[in-house]
Design an enzyme around this catalytic site. Structure first.
Site, PDB file in Angstrom:
ATOM      1  N   ASP A  65      41.033 -64.098  30.860  1.00 34.98           N
ATOM      2  CA  ASP A  65      40.996 -65.515  31.207  1.00 34.98           C
ATOM      3  C   ASP A  65      41.680 -65.879  32.525  1.00 34.98           C
ATOM      4  O   ASP A  65      41.852 -67.064  32.819  1.00 34.98           O
ATOM      5  CB  ASP A  65      41.596 -66.350  30.074  1.00 34.98           C
ATOM      6  CG  ASP A  65      43.066 -66.036  29.826  1.00 34.98           C
ATOM      7  OD1 ASP A  65      43.526 -64.967  30.256  1.00 34.98           O
ATOM      8  OD2 ASP A  65      43.745 -66.871  29.211  1.00 34.98           O
ATOM      9  N   GLU A  66      42.059 -64.906  33.331  1.00 33.25           N
ATOM     10  CA  GLU A  66      42.657 -65.258  34.620  1.00 33.25           C
ATOM     11  C   GLU A  66      42.424 -64.173  35.650  1.00 33.25           C
ATOM     12  O   GLU A  66      42.240 -63.000  35.314  1.00 33.25           O
ATOM     13  CB  GLU A  66      44.153 -65.553  34.483  1.00 33.25           C
ATOM     14  CG  GLU A  66      44.990 -64.399  34.006  1.00 33.25           C
ATOM     15  CD  GLU A  66      46.477 -64.708  34.026  1.00 33.25           C
ATOM     16  OE1 GLU A  66      46.957 -65.378  34.966  1.00 33.25           O
ATOM     17  OE2 GLU A  66      47.173 -64.270  33.094  1.00 33.25           O
ATOM     18  N   ASP A  92      42.814 -69.795  36.225  1.00 31.15           N
ATOM     19  CA  ASP A  92      43.344 -69.617  34.873  1.00 31.15           C
ATOM     20  C   ASP A  92      42.539 -70.509  33.939  1.00 31.15           C
ATOM     21  O   ASP A  92      42.557 -71.741  34.054  1.00 31.15           O
ATOM     22  CB  ASP A  92      44.829 -70.011  34.848  1.00 31.15           C
ATOM     23  CG  ASP A  92      45.519 -69.604  33.557  1.00 31.15           C
ATOM     24  OD1 ASP A  92      44.897 -68.894  32.750  1.00 31.15           O
ATOM     25  OD2 ASP A  92      46.687 -70.002  33.364  1.00 31.15           O
TER      26      ASP A  92
END
Length: 359
Positions: free
Chosen positions: A106-107, A11
């Protein structure tokens, strides 16, 4: 006995804000907010850790964020820059495993059970991935390591920013028992309140509930809750994650009540959604419009077609028909959204039983 899987959840830390601070040195070490500008009806998309010290968080109205921190720097999102950074990060994932499942820019989850790098240690692999992300992109990531997706996701949030947290198979069940229900990934505020009303405050409380009671109270999700409080989550890391829908929406600076203007806005939103579908090489057969009124009441209207919805198809009659079914005359409109679903490959021979055509 089957060996435990090795799952990593990566993350990125304050991703959008971190990209802005990387690219613009004048933003570094300052409260930075990416999203709607002050005085607008926008919301905070992401904020830097310096801004979070003032109580600012994602999805907060920009006006509230400005009130909490008047000297904060507000910038509009630059999605192209975020996509470029995300693509660089995914190339790093691919160096370690083909089994990685992006959840957003983003993860992502990674299954490194068969990875021989770093002597096969998932913790060392996660540490190595974090170091490469920092070296190649200038950005920091937090990592959670465990034997399933549920625990890896929770672990990645426990030592932010730039964190690395391991939950072993031996520690997993006890860890879950002490976890507050509100910290369970996938349990939102409404479900948390319902569980509290039932006397379920922690994982240990959830574990005492019979399966039948959980299913009576939470339907199909009851089985999932029954399993995760026991540390059981067999969901695979799916590299070919299916996109179920593509949507865009806009919140207006001033409420709208002119039907022609609403129709133009819907056309613009549909054009953007079709552009996203084209990027993903997908065709859509279902169109949904979302309308949120000034009193925050929200409705949706959908229609499924026999042919793919494309830029070459005359969609104006379709949008017009959907808009006619919505009570736009009685209340002003605060937000409009368009979503495309029933997605398939453009070359697939898709068939549906019930449809309406618009020529």
């Amino acid at each position: 006995m089957e060996a435990a899987r090795k799952i990593i959840h990566i993350d990125m830390d304050a991703f959008f804000a971190a990209v802005e601070q990387r690219d613009f040195p004048q933003y570094r070490n300052k409260p930075l907010i990416v999203g709607g500008l002050p005085g607008s009806r926008g919301v905070v998309s992401t904020c830097s850790y310096e801004a979070r010290q003032y109580g600012i968080h994602s999805a907060m109205p920009s006006t509230t964020a400005h009130r909490l921190c008047p000297h904060a720097i507000f910038v509009k999102p630059r999605f192209e820059a975020y996509r470029d950074a995300s693509n660089s990060i995914r190339k790093i994932f691919a160096d370690y495993t083909d089994l990685f499942e992006p959840l957003s820019l983003d993860e992502a989850y990674l299954d490194v059970s068969q990875c021989n790098r770093c002597k096969g240690s998932a913790t060392l692999i996660a540490k190595d991935i974090k170091a490469k992300i920092k070296q190649q992109t200038g950005l920091t990531a937090s990592a959670g390591v465990s034997y399933n997706k549920f625990l890896a996701k929770i672990a990645s949030d426990l030592d932010k920013p730039d964190g690395l947290y391991l939950i072993t198979p031996d520690d997993g069940p006890g860890f879950i028992e002490t976890l507050p229900i509100g910290k369970f990934h996938g349990i939102g505020k409404a479900t948390e309140k319902k569980m509290h009303d039932l006397g379920i405050l922690t994982g240990a409380d959830l574990k005492t509930m019979p399966l039948a009671s959980l299913q009576d109270s939470f339907g199909k999700a009851g089985l999932h809750y029954y399993h995760i409080c026991r540390g059981i989550d067999n969901r695979p890391v799916n590299h070919q994650r299916i996109t179920k829908s593509i949507g865009v929406e806009v919140t207006f600076q001033e409420d709208l009540d002119n039907r022609e203007t609403l129709l133009i806005q819907l056309q613009n939103l549909l054009s953007k959604a079709l552009g996203k579908a084209k990027e993903k090489k997908l065709a859509a057969y279902t169109l949904t419009i979302k309308i949120k009124y000034s009193d925050f009441v929200q409705i949706t209207r959908s229609r499924t077609l026999s042919k793919a919805i494309t830029e070459n198809l005359n969609t104006l009659p379709l949008l017009d028909d959907l808009l006619k079914t919505a009570p736009t005359d009685r209340r002003k409109v605060r937000l409009l959204g368009v979503a495309l679903s029933s997605l398939a490959s453009p070359n697939s021979n898709r068939q549906i039983d019930l449809f309406e055509q618009f020529q």
